[in-house]
Every structure is written in structure tokens, then in C-alpha cells.
Design an enzyme around this catalytic site. Structure first.
Site, PDB file in Angstrom:
ATOM      1  CD  GLN A 253      14.627   2.095   7.141  1.00 21.40           C
ATOM      2  OE1 GLN A 253      14.236   2.359   6.015  1.00 21.40           O
ATOM      3  NE2 GLN A 253      15.500   1.141   7.374  1.00 21.40           N
TER       4      GLN A 253
ATOM      5  CE  LYS B 248      15.726   2.043   2.512  1.00 16.86           C
ATOM      6  NZ  LYS B 248      14.856   1.349   3.484  1.00 16.86           N
TER       7      LYS B 248
ATOM      8  CG  ASP C  26      10.036  -1.609   2.259  1.00 18.56           C
ATOM      9  OD1 ASP C  26      11.049  -1.848   1.582  1.00 18.56           O
ATOM     10  OD2 ASP C  26      10.012  -0.781   3.191  1.00 18.56           O
TER      11      ASP C  26
END
Ligand code: GUN
Length: 302
Positions: free
Chosen positions: A98, A54, A121
Site C-alpha cells: 500500500q 481490499k 498493482d
């Protein structure tokens, strides 16, 4: 029938180029690049490699990323501090925690602590709720990527029978909502571990999405001839013949299902690359919305 391969890598390259152009325009206008803050707790190798990928994609797209690396032992207070710092940082437009966290029982509280306007997200309940209501929101990256793939591949969803296997918060649940929303208009069935006769459902699907996280979930005899099959599985299967000791396998028997379906995503190179591409898009979008709000054009809405 030999299925058309839906090439996620090629589509992701297109989306990443679009995100890079958008990031360049933002930087030119505002004198700084869009910024993404990434919180990684612990040393799970899969999470480490996702985060590295990422960050590399951000750099290539002209998005600045800032990593907050915490030990696996970091508890609730340190995680909340890290989120609060990124919430307050002016040059940070998007935040990514994450998952899974070393202590998954903390995930709900940590996600809820994020500023929803920075939740690229789309995991915060405010964004999840807005997605369910059909309001503008940050949409979780993997489902957003799958919808983009269906659109750009010309797969009709209106009136289609869509069957989603898996009800996770990250993929199955939000994707089932997106497919059933106005505009997509599919008739959606969500299957899960307690579904009684999985094959009876999957055989009715015009669009079959496997997001169960288990290799071999979908065999050829579970697929309707001509169906479009989207394989979200990224399973590490031990394999001594590979240098890294494992191979990646999806949830679908690719060879068998390719002979029945009209289109299928491979693993790797299918859905996976789309997740990162959509993260870049969401981050640039977050930056734009924050600037618009700062310029007095309204509240920061996800
Ligand atoms: N873990 C697995 N997929 C994801 C994702 O899309 N975002 C985050 N933050 N964690 C994940």
C-alpha cells in the site's frame, strides 16, 4: 444537457461477481483459493481504510488475503524482508504494497523487489514497461478500471481526443498509455502542474480524465459540451457537518460539469470502487498464470 451518471458502484459489483466466479473455479480446480499478500506500513488512516476495504472485498470474492502490518518506523530492511517472504510464499499469488510508504523515498526499491509475476498493482517496472509496449502485463488497477468502464459504457475511444490531467505513476501516466494503445486508439494529451493553459487543452477533450488530486481542478467552462468526464480525485475536504469530520470530493465541479458533459463519474461511487474490483481480477489472473507456469506451460510472465 444533463450528464448520464457513470455508476462505478454497479459496474464494480459486476466485476466483483465475475472475479468471485473465477476464484471459485480456481479453488475447485486447485484445492486452494487465490491468495493476496498485503503490506501496510504505518497508520495513515486513509491507507488503513483502503487496505481494510481490499481485504473485505477479497473475502467476499473467495480470495484469501494475508496482511503484513509493519510500524511506521519499519525501515528498508524490514520492508524488503516482508516482500521477500511474500515472493517466496507458495499460496500467495499477488502482492500489494500500500502506497504511500511512510518513507516514500523507499518506494522504488521496494516495488522493484517484488516478483513481477505477483505484482497485481502493475507498479513494477517490468509490468509498466510491458504495458507501454502493449505486451500482456498486470495493468494498474485504477487505469484498468477506467478502461473497463469506458468499454462497458459504450464510450468510443478510437480517434477520440482524450485529455488526462495528472501524470502519476498510479493513474495518469499508465492511463494515458492505455488510451493511446492499439485497440483503444485515442489521441492523448497529458496535462500536469506545469501545463501552461490547462483549459485550452481540456476544452478540446471528448474524454476528459481528472487525476490531479486537487478539488476544483475542472470547472464547467473547461469542458467541451458533450464530453465524457472521468473524475479520479478522492480528496478529503474538512467538513464539520460530517460525523467523520471530512467529505470526499473529486477533482471536478460535479454540479457545474454535469450540465455540460454527456456522461460523468460521481465521487464517491465512480472510479473508486473499480480499483478494488480490478485488484480482485488481477489476483485471480496471477493465480492462474502461476499455476499454468508450475504445470510447465511456460515461464511466469506477468
Ligand atoms: N495508493 C493509492 N492507490 C493505490 C493503489 O492502487 N495501490 C496501492 N498499492 N497503493 C495505492
Amino acid at each position: 444537457m444533463t450528464a448520464r451518471i457513470l455508476d462505478g458502484k454497479a459496474l464494480a459489483a459486476e466485476l466483483r461477481a465475475e472475479a468471485a466466479a473465477e476464484a471459485a473455479a480456481f479453488s475447485a480446480e486447485h484445492g486452494r483459493a487465490p491468495g493476496l499478500g498485503v503490506i501496510l506500513a504505518g497508520d495513515d488512516p486513509a491507507s488503513r481504510s483502503y487496505v481494510t476495504a481490499k481485504e473485505k472485498a477479497c473475502a467476499e470474492a473467495g480470495i484469501r488475503s494475508r496482511e503484513v502490518l509493519l510500524p511506521a518506523s519499519a525501515g528498508r530492511a524490514r520492508l524488503l524482508d516482508a516482500v521477500a517472504e511474500l515472493n517466496a510464499a507458495d499460496g500467495i499469488d499477488g502482492i500489494l504494497v500500500q502506497l504511500p510508504l511512510p518513507d516514500p523515498s523507499l518506494e522504488d526499491e521496494i516495488i522493484e523487489a517484488m516478483d513481477p509475476a505477483k505484482d497485481v498493482d502493475g507498479f513494477h517496472p517490468a509490468n509498466a514497461g510491458r504495458v507501454a509496449l502493449g505486451l500482456p502485463a498486470f495493468v494498474p488497477c485504477t487505469p484498468a478500471g477506467i478502461m473497463e468502464m469506458l468499454r462497458r459504457a459504450g464510450v468510443p475511444t478510437a480517434g477520440a481526443e482524450a485529455v488526462v490531467v495528472g501524470r502519476s505513476r498510479i493513474v495518469g501516466r499508465p492511463l494515458s498509455i492505455l488510451l493511446s494503445r492499439k485497440g483503444a486508439d485515442a489521441t492523448v494529451t497529458v496535462c500536469h502542474t506545469r501545463t501552461r493553459d490547462l483549459a485550452a487543452h481540456t476544452r478540446r477533450a471528448d474524454i476528459l480524465v481528472a487525476a490531479a488530486g486537487r478539488p476544483g481542478t475542472i470547472a464547467a467552462d473547461m469542458v467541451k459540451p458533450g464530453a465524457v468526464v472521468i473524475d479520479v480525485g478522492v480528496n478529503r475536504v474538512p467538513d464539520a457537518t460530517r460525523a467523520r469530520g471530512y467529505r470526499l470530493e473529486g477533482d471536478v465541479d460535479f454540479a457545474g460539469v454535469s450540465a455540460v458533459a454527456s456522461a460523468i463519474t460521481p465521487v464517491p461511487g465512480g472510479v473508486g470502487p473499480l480499483t478494488i474490483a480490478m485488484l480482485l481480477k488481477n489476483t485471480v489472473e496471477a493465480a492462474r498464470r502461476r499455476r499454468a507456469a508450475a504445470a510447465g506451460k511456460g515461464a511466469v510472465r506477468p
